[in-house]
Write a protein that holds these residues in place. Sequence first.
Motif, PDB file in Angstrom:
ATOM      1  N   TYR A  29       0.870  -1.179   0.000  1.00 41.91           N
ATOM      2  CA  TYR A  29       0.000   0.000   0.000  1.00 41.91           C
ATOM      3  C   TYR A  29       0.906   1.229   0.000  1.00 41.91           C
ATOM      4  N   ILE A  30       0.456   2.274  -0.661  1.00 40.21           N
ATOM      5  CA  ILE A  30       1.256   3.492  -0.751  1.00 40.21           C
ATOM      6  C   ILE A  30       0.437   4.661  -0.241  1.00 40.21           C
ATOM      7  N   VAL A  31       1.025   5.391   0.722  1.00 38.24           N
ATOM      8  CA  VAL A  31       0.352   6.526   1.359  1.00 38.24           C
ATOM      9  C   VAL A  31       0.921   7.811   0.789  1.00 38.24           C
ATOM     10  N   GLY A  32       0.036   8.675   0.319  1.00 39.84           N
ATOM     11  CA  GLY A  32       0.480   9.945  -0.225  1.00 39.84           C
ATOM     12  C   GLY A  32      -0.638  10.667  -0.935  1.00 39.84           C
ATOM     13  N   PRO A  33      -0.334  11.699  -1.703  1.00 38.23           N
ATOM     14  CA  PRO A  33      -1.358  12.482  -2.393  1.00 38.23           C
ATOM     15  C   PRO A  33      -1.830  11.785  -3.662  1.00 38.23           C
ATOM     16  N   GLY A  34      -2.931  12.249  -4.191  1.00 40.47           N
ATOM     17  CA  GLY A  34      -3.392  11.783  -5.489  1.00 40.47           C
ATOM     18  C   GLY A  34      -4.057  10.430  -5.458  1.00 40.47           C
ATOM     19  N   VAL A  35      -4.718  10.079  -4.363  1.00 46.38           N
ATOM     20  CA  VAL A  35      -5.402   8.787  -4.271  1.00 46.38           C
ATOM     21  C   VAL A  35      -6.531   8.723  -5.290  1.00 46.38           C
ATOM     22  N   GLY A  36      -6.592   7.623  -6.008  1.00 45.32           N
ATOM     23  CA  GLY A  36      -7.672   7.444  -6.990  1.00 45.32           C
ATOM     24  C   GLY A  36      -7.401   8.091  -8.316  1.00 45.32           C
ATOM     25  N   GLY A  37      -6.208   8.613  -8.537  1.00 49.60           N
ATOM     26  CA  GLY A  37      -5.916   9.318  -9.766  1.00 49.60           C
ATOM     27  C   GLY A  37      -5.349   8.471 -10.879  1.00 49.60           C
ATOM     28  N   GLY A  38      -5.382   7.162 -10.763  1.00 51.77           N
ATOM     29  CA  GLY A  38      -4.860   6.311 -11.827  1.00 51.77           C
ATOM     30  C   GLY A  38      -4.033   5.182 -11.274  1.00 51.77           C
ATOM     31  N   ILE A  39      -3.514   4.379 -12.194  1.00 47.20           N
ATOM     32  CA  ILE A  39      -2.842   3.151 -11.798  1.00 47.20           C
ATOM     33  C   ILE A  39      -1.568   3.412 -11.016  1.00 47.20           C
ATOM     34  N   THR A  40      -0.931   4.591 -11.232  1.00 45.06           N
ATOM     35  CA  THR A  40       0.309   4.895 -10.520  1.00 45.06           C
ATOM     36  C   THR A  40       0.077   5.768  -9.300  1.00 45.06           C
ATOM     37  N   ALA A  41      -1.160   5.974  -8.909  1.00 44.04           N
ATOM     38  CA  ALA A  41      -1.467   6.836  -7.771  1.00 44.04           C
ATOM     39  C   ALA A  41      -1.237   6.101  -6.464  1.00 44.04           C
ATOM     40  N   CYS A  42      -1.196   6.881  -5.365  1.00 43.08           N
ATOM     41  CA  CYS A  42      -1.141   6.285  -4.037  1.00 43.08           C
ATOM     42  C   CYS A  42      -2.479   5.623  -3.728  1.00 43.08           C
ATOM     43  N   THR A  43      -2.441   4.670  -2.817  1.00 42.78           N
ATOM     44  CA  THR A  43      -3.660   3.924  -2.497  1.00 42.78           C
ATOM     45  C   THR A  43      -4.423   4.489  -1.309  1.00 42.78           C
ATOM     46  N   HIS A  44      -3.706   5.222  -0.409  1.00 41.24           N
ATOM     47  CA  HIS A  44      -4.362   5.741   0.793  1.00 41.24           C
ATOM     48  C   HIS A  44      -3.822   7.126   1.113  1.00 41.24           C
ATOM     49  N   ALA A  45      -4.693   7.936   1.687  1.00 40.09           N
ATOM     50  CA  ALA A  45      -4.329   9.311   2.026  1.00 40.09           C
ATOM     51  C   ALA A  45      -3.662   9.410   3.385  1.00 40.09           C
ATOM     52  N   THR A  46      -3.937   8.454   4.288  1.00 38.40           N
ATOM     53  CA  THR A  46      -3.361   8.510   5.634  1.00 38.40           C
ATOM     54  C   THR A  46      -2.716   7.167   5.972  1.00 38.40           C
ATOM     55  N   LEU A  47      -1.768   7.224   6.894  1.00 36.06           N
ATOM     56  CA  LEU A  47      -1.116   6.003   7.341  1.00 36.06           C
ATOM     57  C   LEU A  47      -2.102   5.091   8.063  1.00 36.06           C
ATOM     58  N   GLN A  48      -2.985   5.663   8.877  1.00 36.46           N
ATOM     59  CA  GLN A  48      -3.935   4.829   9.614  1.00 36.46           C
ATOM     60  C   GLN A  48      -4.848   4.054   8.653  1.00 36.46           C
ATOM     61  N   GLU A  49      -5.270   4.696   7.557  1.00 36.45           N
ATOM     62  CA  GLU A  49      -6.106   3.989   6.577  1.00 36.45           C
ATOM     63  C   GLU A  49      -5.348   2.811   5.973  1.00 36.45           C
ATOM     64  N   ALA A  50      -4.083   3.022   5.655  1.00 37.15           N
ATOM     65  CA  ALA A  50      -3.295   1.937   5.078  1.00 37.15           C
ATOM     66  C   ALA A  50      -3.059   0.830   6.101  1.00 37.15           C
ATOM     67  N   VAL A  51      -2.839   1.197   7.346  1.00 39.40           N
ATOM     68  CA  VAL A  51      -2.652   0.205   8.408  1.00 39.40           C
ATOM     69  C   VAL A  51      -3.911  -0.632   8.589  1.00 39.40           C
TER      70      VAL A  51
END
Length: 599
Positions: free
Chosen positions: A25-47
């Motif tokens: 999982y990748i935490v960062g900006p641009g969630v939902g913006g395409g195949i190379t985007a991050c998967t979650h906006a916050t660390l807690q969501e990814a956890v």
Amino acid sequence: MKKIPRACIAAVFVFVSADGFADTYIVGPGVGGGITACTHATLQEAVDAAAAHAGPDEIRMVMQSDLVNYSSQAVVISDPELTIRGGYQECSLPFASGRTILSGEGGAAAPVISIQVPCSQTGPAADIHLQGLEIVDGDNTLEGGGLYLDVCGQVAIENTRIANNQAPNGAGIYVHGHGDTATQLLFGDEVQIEDNAALGSGGGIAIESAYLQLGGTNTVVRRNATTDQGRGGGIWIQASDQTLPARAEIRSGDQGDDGVISGNLGGEGGGIFAGMYAQVRVFSTQATHPVRIERNFAQLGAGISVRGLASVEMWESVLQANHAFKAGAAVMASEGGLFSMASVSVGNAPDDTVACIPRTACNHVTDNLAVDEEVKSSAVALVSNTSTGGQTEVRFDSIDIRDNRGLNLFGDDCDSGTCETPMKIGLRGVRIDGNRLTRRIIDLSHRTSFTCDYCTIATARIFNVPEALFDSNGPVLLTRSIIWAPGRDIIGGQTPAQLQAFDLLLHDRADFPPSAFPNEANIFVRDPLFVDRAATDFHLQADSPALDIADATGAPNTDLDGNPRVVDQPDILDLSGPLDLGAYERPFIIDLIFANGFD
């Protein structure tokens, strides 16, 4: 989350596989913006997403920027198999290049990260990895300002900074363990625990009934603090119960001018406090980077304090420039605590301990300072006890003790005036010189036993002229040693409970009672003929009267320089045996001319 075809995995770096394969999982900006985007906006969501998946998981974190900021963090982790890696510049990049800052500033009174994996006979033990992070500005009202661990299993940390956190105990890290085999905290390379502040104990790290392994390149615990009532400015370690022991191994490492444990401040145990049922081993695994415990501050035990049924053992290490506002600048041992410091040649060192190169780089206690002008003030070691405390002991073996400052080097204290359990201070193969003292080398008033075996004691810089070198009302044993400080009484003040001496070279024996010398004691009053006393070179000349005097029983394999300890000179008559007196053994004399004093 949508499952991505395997053909896209290499390009995308984000996938969810069947159970048994790691999810990323990748935490960062641009969630939902395409195949190379991050998967979650916050660390807690990814956890939380990782926790819903059985098996190992990995979370990658993009570094903070104008688009993303990780403040007000209070992340709770229960996933037993998780890796969190920070330092990615973009969601799609596969390699980290820095660290991601996780800050508790502005958030709840809680650890920045709390990892809680309970003990279970059915589920997997914790296997947590933290890399490429900065965990900062946590402010907790309970334990653990930056990182709180309550796990069965291991947590491994590398390339991570934990700094500027606050809590009552364990401001940087608090580990609530379940025994030293059940709970383990492992530090790798590039870990800095620094500038954390605890109101109670454990400014940098607090270990309760767990195992700590601290080492690696550029891994340090520095500039952490407790209040003047707290313990363990750098590290506090203690067991909650005898059945749940605490254990630590502190190995080679440093960063720049800072030793592994440096610049910490505490009420007791500025660098390290080892409490009940704790076992701490300090040893060097890199020949040119010995463990240094230095420039720590405390009221008592500025470098190290070991209290209760606990032990701290050091090999191939350094205790230097620690500053006690009261006593025990380098070491304080109390209530049944055991402290020892030795070279690897003495034995019993961990298997991966290596000798220092050069030899002068370690095995020394230097430049420590105790400033309180009370009787108990001690620049090197203070032993202390209550009326009913267990046996307390301090041992130095093949160690250079020099340039320390205080009322005395070794002292004792007892809260009731008379300690029921005797205390011990033992020196073996030790060199003592250049220390600046107000009173004497040993100042023992509570029946503490003192031994000095093949020691070299010279250049005693005692500013109160009438004082003798040794003052003790406990048993004193002086053997196979050189004591050479002309103009100073050796024994004075109190009458030792028992004084025994044999195989000695002294500057004066007038103050020794006849009962101190057994038959054939080999007590000589002669110049030891040091190579250069003015330059503090206390090796023995070829015609020194200290050569081949003593029995070699119990001697280590090497002397203070790391040279063979027992060298039987072929043209010198042995007395009790082939061992030279003092801390240094003279190498073979090749040419008989040298034996006449022409070297």
